[in-house]
Write an enzyme that holds these catalytic residues in place. Structure first.
Site, PDB file in Angstrom:
ATOM      1  N   SER A 101       0.578  -1.523   0.171  1.00 24.61           N
ATOM      2  CA  SER A 101       0.050   0.019   0.023  1.00 24.61           C
ATOM      3  C   SER A 101       0.750   1.320  -0.178  1.00 24.61           C
ATOM      4  O   SER A 101       2.018   1.416   0.812  1.00 24.61           O
ATOM      5  CB  SER A 101      -0.376   0.208   1.001  1.00 24.61           C
ATOM      6  OG  SER A 101      -0.963   1.257   1.462  1.00 24.61           O
ATOM      7  N   TYR A 128      -1.514  -0.773   9.849  1.00 22.57           N
ATOM      8  CA  TYR A 128      -1.873  -0.857   8.261  1.00 22.57           C
ATOM      9  C   TYR A 128      -0.487  -0.787   8.055  1.00 22.57           C
ATOM     10  O   TYR A 128      -0.136  -1.831   6.850  1.00 22.57           O
ATOM     11  CB  TYR A 128      -2.859  -0.312   8.415  1.00 22.57           C
ATOM     12  CG  TYR A 128      -3.052  -0.679   6.797  1.00 22.57           C
ATOM     13  CD1 TYR A 128      -4.210  -1.597   6.521  1.00 22.57           C
ATOM     14  CD2 TYR A 128      -2.439   0.356   5.851  1.00 22.57           C
ATOM     15  CE1 TYR A 128      -4.872  -1.312   5.286  1.00 22.57           C
ATOM     16  CE2 TYR A 128      -2.986  -0.178   4.542  1.00 22.57           C
ATOM     17  CZ  TYR A 128      -3.809  -0.362   4.133  1.00 22.57           C
ATOM     18  OH  TYR A 128      -4.825  -0.798   2.576  1.00 22.57           O
ATOM     19  N   LYS A 144       1.907  -3.524   5.998  1.00 21.83           N
ATOM     20  CA  LYS A 144       1.884  -3.607   4.472  1.00 21.83           C
ATOM     21  C   LYS A 144       3.456  -3.059   4.194  1.00 21.83           C
ATOM     22  O   LYS A 144       3.709  -3.681   3.255  1.00 21.83           O
ATOM     23  CB  LYS A 144       0.725  -2.293   3.695  1.00 21.83           C
ATOM     24  CG  LYS A 144      -0.056  -2.208   4.022  1.00 21.83           C
ATOM     25  CD  LYS A 144      -0.966  -3.659   3.038  1.00 21.83           C
ATOM     26  CE  LYS A 144      -1.959  -3.188   2.584  1.00 21.83           C
ATOM     27  NZ  LYS A 144      -2.989  -4.612   2.208  1.00 21.83           N
TER      28      LYS A 144
HETATM   29  P1  NAI Z   1     -13.107  -3.999   1.424  1.00 25.55           P
HETATM   30  O1  NAI Z   1     -12.634  -4.646   2.588  1.00 25.55           O
HETATM   31  O2  NAI Z   1     -13.131  -4.435  -0.161  1.00 25.55           O
HETATM   32  O3  NAI Z   1     -11.559  -5.805   0.873  1.00 25.55           O
HETATM   33  C1  NAI Z   1     -10.851  -6.607   1.832  1.00 25.55           C
HETATM   34  C2  NAI Z   1     -11.579  -8.333   1.694  1.00 25.55           C
HETATM   35  O4  NAI Z   1     -10.820  -8.852   2.508  1.00 25.55           O
HETATM   36  C3  NAI Z   1     -13.385  -8.075   2.506  1.00 25.55           C
HETATM   37  O5  NAI Z   1     -14.666  -8.098   1.528  1.00 25.55           O
HETATM   38  C4  NAI Z   1     -12.708  -8.420   3.959  1.00 25.55           C
HETATM   39  O6  NAI Z   1     -13.935  -9.927   4.234  1.00 25.55           O
HETATM   40  C5  NAI Z   1     -11.548  -9.630   3.392  1.00 25.55           C
HETATM   41  N1  NAI Z   1     -10.629 -10.216   4.314  1.00 25.55           N
HETATM   42  C6  NAI Z   1     -11.253  -9.284   6.095  1.00 25.55           C
HETATM   43  N2  NAI Z   1     -10.416 -10.265   6.851  1.00 25.55           N
HETATM   44  C7  NAI Z   1     -10.045 -11.726   6.086  1.00 25.55           C
HETATM   45  C8  NAI Z   1     -10.004 -13.062   5.715  1.00 25.55           C
HETATM   46  N3  NAI Z   1      -9.423 -13.016   7.283  1.00 25.55           N
HETATM   47  N4  NAI Z   1      -9.802 -13.456   5.592  1.00 25.55           N
HETATM   48  C9  NAI Z   1     -10.551 -13.592   4.708  1.00 25.55           C
HETATM   49  N5  NAI Z   1     -11.227 -12.752   3.955  1.00 25.55           N
HETATM   50  C10 NAI Z   1     -10.683 -11.347   4.919  1.00 25.55           C
HETATM   51  O7  NAI Z   1     -11.704  -3.839   0.540  1.00 25.55           O
HETATM   52  P2  NAI Z   1     -10.045  -3.224  -0.592  1.00 25.55           P
HETATM   53  O8  NAI Z   1     -10.317  -1.698  -1.058  1.00 25.55           O
HETATM   54  O9  NAI Z   1     -11.081  -3.611  -1.958  1.00 25.55           O
HETATM   55  O10 NAI Z   1      -8.827  -3.361   0.049  1.00 25.55           O
HETATM   56  C11 NAI Z   1      -8.031  -5.384  -0.810  1.00 25.55           C
HETATM   57  C12 NAI Z   1      -6.790  -4.572  -0.374  1.00 25.55           C
HETATM   58  O11 NAI Z   1      -6.217  -4.108  -0.982  1.00 25.55           O
HETATM   59  C13 NAI Z   1      -6.901  -4.899   1.013  1.00 25.55           C
HETATM   60  O12 NAI Z   1      -4.925  -5.529   1.265  1.00 25.55           O
HETATM   61  C14 NAI Z   1      -5.851  -3.192   1.347  1.00 25.55           C
HETATM   62  O13 NAI Z   1      -5.524  -3.300   2.155  1.00 25.55           O
HETATM   63  C15 NAI Z   1      -5.318  -3.059  -0.094  1.00 25.55           C
HETATM   64  N6  NAI Z   1      -5.429  -2.030   0.017  1.00 25.55           N
HETATM   65  C16 NAI Z   1      -6.532  -1.177  -0.776  1.00 25.55           C
HETATM   66  C17 NAI Z   1      -6.190   0.171  -0.846  1.00 25.55           C
HETATM   67  C18 NAI Z   1      -7.907   1.075  -1.304  1.00 25.55           C
HETATM   68  O14 NAI Z   1      -6.960   2.480  -1.713  1.00 25.55           O
HETATM   69  N7  NAI Z   1      -8.595   0.697  -1.307  1.00 25.55           N
HETATM   70  C19 NAI Z   1      -4.941   0.845  -0.514  1.00 25.55           C
HETATM   71  C20 NAI Z   1      -4.080   0.236  -0.600  1.00 25.55           C
HETATM   72  C21 NAI Z   1      -4.117  -1.506  -0.284  1.00 25.55           C
END
Ligand code: NAI
Length: 300
Positions: free
Chosen positions: A152, A165, A169
């Site tokens: 990230s 976080y 990351k």
């Molecule tokens: P999101 O919250 O929509 O997706 C994350 C998913 O991971 C959720 O559906 C959640 O249920 C699942 N999850 C959480 N804990 C879990 C576990 N223990 N086992 C299995 N599944 C689990 O958020 P988003 O934005 O789509 O994030 C996806 C990835 O991208 C994450 O790693 C986030 O940190 C990273 N990220 C996102 C950014 C953004 O701008 N949206 C920026 C930088 C990184």
């Protein structure tokens, strides 16, 4: 060369929504069989449901693709082992792992509890290690693997209120650096994506007017490239709003100081030269770094 995933099996963790869902849909569109993993909890990691994974699985199947829903917790070794076992028995192999699952527990560091620290590090960093360890022997055996870690901008550049976080990351970047070296001879390539997109995780952090620009669909092409046969190894792609860049560690050429100048005052007096990026380079491993640093120009 068109990039397709016919005959490939991909596991996408946290694919029940946000970025992971879009990666899974795009992989399936290009022929991959996709395991849709999602624990189905809240943004802070509380709760659990299989619905999120099942919905995305149905969406792929309705589009004519092949998918398998899975609600393993990425931090649970036994559940992850079962997920990999299921993928192998249904699809025969596992070629691609996208470590995407994540949660947020933002607080400034002085207000953060160690429980908030541990939970965030567990899901992002340990969860990625658990999932990667589970597919690693399969990928080594078949001499093919593509692993994507989700780092990230917070981890690489810092972000107020995200000490837990950001540390997790940045840890994923460190994990990639070593796995890229260890996997290379088995044709396992490990890379990082550093995305920015409006999802449920970031809707309160990012400006609502950027929803259209910062959509997950703009990140997916970089992730699919990192999952493809043409994937590089040990690269971080940053992606936001249709722009793509590579982040890498650049060392300055530095200075080699004579014995009598190796003092805090000697460093302070030369700090501008020591930090100057002119002529900077990247080292390919820790040993390469030491060899390079020992060749630093002499301070004449
Ligand atoms: P999101 O919250 O929509 O997706 C994350 C998913 O991971 C959720 O559906 C959640 O249920 C699942 N999850 C959480 N804990 C879990 C576990 N223990 N086992 C299995 N599944 C689990 O958020 P988003 O934005 O789509 O994030 C996806 C990835 O991208 C994450 O790693 C986030 O940190 C990273 N990220 C996102 C950014 C953004 O701008 N949206 C920026 C930088 C990184």
């Amino acid at each position: 060369m068109p990039i397709d995933f016919e005959g490939r099996t991909a596991i996408v963790t946290g694919a029940g929504g946000g970025l992971g869902r879009v990666y899974a849909l795009e992989l399936a569109k290009r022929g991959a069989r996709v395991v849709i993993n999602d624990l189905g909890g809240a943004v802070d990691g509380e709760g659990r449901s299989s619905t999120a994974a099942e919905k995305v699985c149905d969406e792929i199947e309705q589009n004519g693709g092949t998918a398998l829903a899975n609600s393993a917790d990425v931090t649970n070794e036994a559940e992850v082992a079962d997920m990999v076992q299921d993928a192998q028995s249904k699809f025969g192999r596992v070629d691609i792992l996208i470590n995407n699952a994540g949660i947020l527990r933002d607080k400034s560091f002085h207000k953060m509890t160690m429980a908030d620290w541990e939970k965030v590090v567990a899901v992002h960093l340990t969860g990625a290690a658990v999932c990667t360890r589970a597919v690693w022997p399969v990928m080594r055996e078949q001499a093919y693997g593509r692993v994507v870690m989700t780092t990230s901008p917070s981890g690489l550049c810092g972000n107020f209120g995200q000490a837990n976080y950001g540390a997790a990351k940045a840890g994923l970047w460190g994990l990639m650096n070593t796995l890229a070296l260890e996997g290379a001879k088995y044709n396992i390539h490990t890379n990082c994506i550093a995305p920015t997109a409006v999802t449920r995780m970031t809707e309160e952090l990012l400006d609502a007017s950027s929803t259209q620009t910062l959509k997950p669909e703009n990140v997916a092409p970089a992730v699919l490239f990192l999952c493809s046969d043409q994937a590089p190894n040990k690269i971080v792609i940053m992606a936001a709003g249709g722009s793509y860049s590579v982040a890498q560690l650049i060392e300055t050429p530095g200075l080699h100081l004579p014995q009598e100048e190796r003092t805090p005052e000697g460093i302070a007096a030369r700090f501008e030269r020591i930090r100057s990026l002119e002529g900077g380079y990247s080292s390919s491993s820790a040993f390469d770094h030491v060899a390079n640093l020992l060749k630093a120009p002499r301070d004449e």
